[in-house]
Design a protein around this motif. Structure first.
Motif, PDB file in Angstrom:
ATOM      1  N   THR A  76     -52.590  -5.297  -6.958  1.00  0.00           N
ATOM      2  CA  THR A  76     -51.519  -3.877  -6.823  1.00  0.00           C
ATOM      3  C   THR A  76     -50.433  -4.239  -5.926  1.00  0.00           C
ATOM      4  OG1 THR A  76     -53.563  -2.130  -6.809  1.00  0.00           O
ATOM      5  CG2 THR A  76     -51.534  -1.576  -5.703  1.00  0.00           C
ATOM      6  N   THR A  77     -49.160  -3.883  -6.904  1.00  0.00           N
ATOM      7  CA  THR A  77     -47.769  -3.922  -6.140  1.00  0.00           C
ATOM      8  C   THR A  77     -47.166  -2.658  -5.765  1.00  0.00           C
ATOM      9  OG1 THR A  77     -47.643  -5.810  -7.542  1.00  0.00           O
ATOM     10  CG2 THR A  77     -45.607  -4.783  -6.197  1.00  0.00           C
ATOM     11  N   HIS A  78     -46.681  -2.469  -4.732  1.00  0.00           N
ATOM     12  CA  HIS A  78     -45.904  -1.310  -4.219  1.00  0.00           C
ATOM     13  C   HIS A  78     -44.566  -1.610  -3.542  1.00  0.00           C
ATOM     14  CE1 HIS A  78     -47.868  -2.254  -0.505  1.00  0.00           C
ATOM     15  NE2 HIS A  78     -49.028  -2.331  -1.140  1.00  0.00           N
ATOM     16  N   ALA A  79     -43.767  -0.777  -3.492  1.00  0.00           N
ATOM     17  CA  ALA A  79     -42.313  -1.176  -3.208  1.00  0.00           C
ATOM     18  C   ALA A  79     -41.551   0.044  -2.868  1.00  0.00           C
ATOM     19  CB  ALA A  79     -41.642  -1.959  -4.454  1.00  0.00           C
ATOM     20  N   THR A  80     -40.370  -0.143  -2.415  1.00  0.00           N
ATOM     21  CA  THR A  80     -39.449   1.055  -2.099  1.00  0.00           C
ATOM     22  C   THR A  80     -38.566   1.401  -3.080  1.00  0.00           C
ATOM     23  OG1 THR A  80     -38.033  -0.660  -0.822  1.00  0.00           O
ATOM     24  CG2 THR A  80     -39.359   0.478   0.440  1.00  0.00           C
ATOM     25  N   ARG A  81     -38.564   0.526  -4.218  1.00  0.00           N
ATOM     26  CA  ARG A  81     -37.755   0.801  -5.147  1.00  0.00           C
ATOM     27  C   ARG A  81     -38.697   0.377  -6.664  1.00  0.00           C
ATOM     28  NH1 ARG A  81     -33.772  -2.089  -6.723  1.00  0.00           N
ATOM     29  NH2 ARG A  81     -33.906  -3.619  -5.337  1.00  0.00           N
ATOM     30  N   GLU A  82     -38.522   1.087  -7.562  1.00  0.00           N
ATOM     31  CA  GLU A  82     -39.491   0.804  -8.917  1.00  0.00           C
ATOM     32  C   GLU A  82     -39.147  -0.355  -9.637  1.00  0.00           C
ATOM     33  OE1 GLU A  82     -40.820   2.966 -12.892  1.00  0.00           O
ATOM     34  OE2 GLU A  82     -39.475   3.856 -11.663  1.00  0.00           O
ATOM     35  N   SER A  83     -37.686  -0.847  -9.223  1.00  0.00           N
ATOM     36  CA  SER A  83     -37.331  -1.907  -9.808  1.00  0.00           C
ATOM     37  C   SER A  83     -37.936  -3.326  -9.391  1.00  0.00           C
ATOM     38  CB  SER A  83     -35.761  -2.118  -9.991  1.00  0.00           C
ATOM     39  OG  SER A  83     -35.393  -1.962  -8.650  1.00  0.00           O
ATOM     40  N   LEU A  84     -38.540  -3.258  -8.058  1.00  0.00           N
ATOM     41  CA  LEU A  84     -38.998  -4.277  -7.537  1.00  0.00           C
ATOM     42  C   LEU A  84     -40.347  -4.567  -7.777  1.00  0.00           C
ATOM     43  CD1 LEU A  84     -37.914  -3.530  -3.584  1.00  0.00           C
ATOM     44  CD2 LEU A  84     -36.951  -5.234  -5.146  1.00  0.00           C
ATOM     45  N   ILE A  85     -41.025  -3.878  -8.471  1.00  0.00           N
ATOM     46  CA  ILE A  85     -42.439  -3.962  -8.881  1.00  0.00           C
ATOM     47  C   ILE A  85     -42.466  -4.602  -9.907  1.00  0.00           C
ATOM     48  CG2 ILE A  85     -44.419  -2.496  -9.581  1.00  0.00           C
ATOM     49  CD1 ILE A  85     -43.783  -0.244  -8.099  1.00  0.00           C
ATOM     50  N   GLY A  86     -41.689  -4.765 -10.954  1.00  0.00           N
ATOM     51  CA  GLY A  86     -41.657  -5.539 -12.099  1.00  0.00           C
ATOM     52  C   GLY A  86     -42.769  -5.240 -13.066  1.00  0.00           C
ATOM     53  N   GLY A 117     -37.752   1.703   3.453  1.00  0.00           N
ATOM     54  CA  GLY A 117     -37.419   2.700   2.505  1.00  0.00           C
ATOM     55  C   GLY A 117     -36.525   3.672   2.811  1.00  0.00           C
ATOM     56  N   GLU A 118     -36.894   4.295   3.791  1.00  0.00           N
ATOM     57  CA  GLU A 118     -36.109   5.477   4.540  1.00  0.00           C
ATOM     58  C   GLU A 118     -34.718   4.896   5.004  1.00  0.00           C
ATOM     59  OE1 GLU A 118     -39.061   8.772   6.300  1.00  0.00           O
ATOM     60  OE2 GLU A 118     -38.496   7.092   7.605  1.00  0.00           O
ATOM     61  N   TRP A 119     -34.775   3.633   5.472  1.00  0.00           N
ATOM     62  CA  TRP A 119     -33.492   3.041   6.038  1.00  0.00           C
ATOM     63  C   TRP A 119     -32.611   2.345   5.030  1.00  0.00           C
ATOM     64  CZ3 TRP A 119     -37.065   0.629  10.222  1.00  0.00           C
ATOM     65  CH2 TRP A 119     -37.453   1.788  11.285  1.00  0.00           C
ATOM     66  N   GLY A 120     -33.017   2.352   3.758  1.00  0.00           N
ATOM     67  CA  GLY A 120     -32.439   1.714   2.874  1.00  0.00           C
ATOM     68  C   GLY A 120     -32.401   0.288   2.593  1.00  0.00           C
ATOM     69  N   HIS A 121     -33.648  -0.382   3.154  1.00  0.00           N
ATOM     70  CA  HIS A 121     -33.926  -1.657   3.074  1.00  0.00           C
ATOM     71  C   HIS A 121     -34.939  -1.822   2.156  1.00  0.00           C
ATOM     72  CE1 HIS A 121     -31.475  -2.924   6.660  1.00  0.00           C
ATOM     73  NE2 HIS A 121     -32.017  -2.369   7.046  1.00  0.00           N
ATOM     74  N   ASP A 122     -34.851  -3.013   1.076  1.00  0.00           N
ATOM     75  CA  ASP A 122     -35.767  -3.375   0.275  1.00  0.00           C
ATOM     76  C   ASP A 122     -36.845  -3.912   0.664  1.00  0.00           C
ATOM     77  OD1 ASP A 122     -34.253  -2.508  -2.044  1.00  0.00           O
ATOM     78  OD2 ASP A 122     -33.665  -4.399  -2.575  1.00  0.00           O
ATOM     79  N   ALA A 123     -38.210  -3.336   0.472  1.00  0.00           N
ATOM     80  CA  ALA A 123     -39.313  -3.746   0.926  1.00  0.00           C
ATOM     81  C   ALA A 123     -40.557  -3.437  -0.040  1.00  0.00           C
ATOM     82  CB  ALA A 123     -39.723  -3.034   2.070  1.00  0.00           C
ATOM     83  N   MET A 124     -41.426  -4.425  -0.050  1.00  0.00           N
ATOM     84  CA  MET A 124     -42.565  -4.536  -0.790  1.00  0.00           C
ATOM     85  C   MET A 124     -43.773  -5.002  -0.461  1.00  0.00           C
ATOM     86  SD  MET A 124     -41.205  -7.225  -3.781  1.00  0.00           S
ATOM     87  CE  MET A 124     -42.468  -6.658  -5.027  1.00  0.00           C
ATOM     88  N   GLY A 125     -45.129  -4.601  -1.089  1.00  0.00           N
ATOM     89  CA  GLY A 125     -46.121  -5.383  -0.651  1.00  0.00           C
ATOM     90  C   GLY A 125     -47.205  -5.691  -1.831  1.00  0.00           C
ATOM     91  N   PHE A 126     -48.257  -6.500  -1.394  1.00  0.00           N
ATOM     92  CA  PHE A 126     -48.922  -7.085  -2.496  1.00  0.00           C
ATOM     93  C   PHE A 126     -50.476  -6.739  -1.806  1.00  0.00           C
ATOM     94  CE2 PHE A 126     -45.333  -9.460  -3.651  1.00  0.00           C
ATOM     95  CZ  PHE A 126     -45.243  -8.997  -5.157  1.00  0.00           C
ATOM     96  N   ALA A 127     -51.414  -6.180  -2.688  1.00  0.00           N
ATOM     97  CA  ALA A 127     -53.061  -6.106  -2.388  1.00  0.00           C
ATOM     98  C   ALA A 127     -53.685  -6.567  -3.610  1.00  0.00           C
ATOM     99  CB  ALA A 127     -53.227  -4.378  -2.313  1.00  0.00           C
ATOM    100  N   ALA A 128     -54.396  -7.621  -3.006  1.00  0.00           N
ATOM    101  CA  ALA A 128     -54.948  -8.492  -4.106  1.00  0.00           C
ATOM    102  C   ALA A 128     -56.567  -7.821  -4.498  1.00  0.00           C
ATOM    103  CB  ALA A 128     -55.319  -9.983  -3.737  1.00  0.00           C
ATOM    104  N   HIS A 129     -57.087  -7.923  -5.455  1.00  0.00           N
ATOM    105  CA  HIS A 129     -58.545  -7.061  -5.481  1.00  0.00           C
ATOM    106  C   HIS A 129     -59.463  -8.100  -5.372  1.00  0.00           C
ATOM    107  CE1 HIS A 129     -55.822  -4.411  -8.889  1.00  0.00           C
ATOM    108  NE2 HIS A 129     -55.326  -4.292  -7.394  1.00  0.00           N
TER     109      HIS A 129
END
Length: 300
Positions: free
Chosen positions: A149-159, A183-195
């Protein structure tokens, strides 16, 4: 007077230009099924030459009585004390591209000040993207392709990665809060959660760590070494298959998961993850026998 985030850390005096670097982060203490995040972190620090360039004040952030550090007693004296460390390490990928790794115990207190301190470092060094990672238990068999599962501060980062389809409330973590605040501060951030299959959630599962490592590489462009982790995954998978074959009870559990996984996948045309939670098996229903079996094997 407000607290100064910069008082929460010390930075090495000899830090090179890091403009455009990526900051990875993993903290011990939150959910990490299959030890996914720990395996990725240990793999990177073990395979890639690195050095500490920033240290956080753990005395202010950690509750020692809830997570007591290990001490070694030898005959008539205290011989060693494993002091906790929350640090930022500088590493380089296989092309020599620098990247950063923030790791250590998850802070017990001052989360907002800690987040502000990480922000100061990100802005100081010109970090372009922060990435967190860990494992989550999932009602799927190890014999089918693992998901992430991928989550991010911008949809385009999720791919092309598939996000969770549901809205839910879960216990918070420093890693998640960092991503939210960035995300609130305007910096790109994302995360990965392996199943990670439910029945392997309490064991080290290198296949999930390998999946996360590959996802990080795709998202960041970093060329990260994977040979040792790939070998460990092959060995672990072979051992899991052997243990399944040796027990009819365990084989029945895995086959039940396979049937459910295949039925949902064929009907929906996508991952089992996208189905309603009420249809997914719980660890108690489908994993308890397998967990007991693996525990007995570990103890033999």
């Amino acid at each position: 007077m407000g607290l100064d985030p910069e008082e929460l850390y010390e930075v090495d005096s000899d830090v090179p230009d890091l403009d455009g670097a990526v900051l990875l982060h993993f903290f011990d203490g939150f959910m990490d099924a299959g030890q996914t995040g720990r395996l990725v972190t240990d793999h990177l620090t073990g395979e890639v030459e690195n050095r500490v360039i920033a240290r956080f004040d753990v005395d202010r952030l950690i509750d020692y009585r809830s997570r007591r550090p290990t001490m070694t007693y030898a005959v008539d004296h205290w011989e060693d004390y494993e002091a906790p460390e929350l640090v930022v390490r500088l590493l380089h990928d296989q092309d020599g591209v620098p990247f950063l790794l923030l790791t250590g115990p998850e802070p017990d207190r001052e989360w907002e000040l800690f987040a502000a301190a990480v922000r100061r470092l990100v802005e100081r060094w010109g970090v372009r993207l922060t990435v967190g990672y860990h494992g989550i238990p999932m009602g799927a068999p190890h014999t089918r392709p693992l998901g992430v599962t991928t989550h991010a501060t911008r949809e385009s980062l999720i791919g092309e990665h598939q996000p969770l389809p549901n809205r839910m409330q879960v216990p918070g973590s420093v890693s998640a809060m960092l991503e939210y605040r960035f995300g609130e501060w305007g910096h790109d951030a994302m995360g990965f959660a392996a199943h990670v299959p439910h029945y392997l959630a309490q064991s080290a599962y290198p296949a999930a760590a390998l999946l996360v490592l590959e996802a990080i590489g795709e998202a960041t462009g970093l060329r990260l070494p994977d040979g040792e982790l790939r070998t460990a995954a092959d060995v672990a998978n072979a051992e899991i298959d052997r243990q399944v074959a040796d027990s009819e009870e365990v084989s029945d559990v895995v086959r039940a998961l396979e049937r459910q996984y295949d039925t949902f996948t064929e009907a929906s045309g996508h991952s089992l993850l996208a189905e309603s939670q009420e249809h997914m098996p719980t660890a108690d229903e489908l994993g308890s026998q397998f967990e007991q079996f693996l525990a007995e094997q570990d103890g033999s």
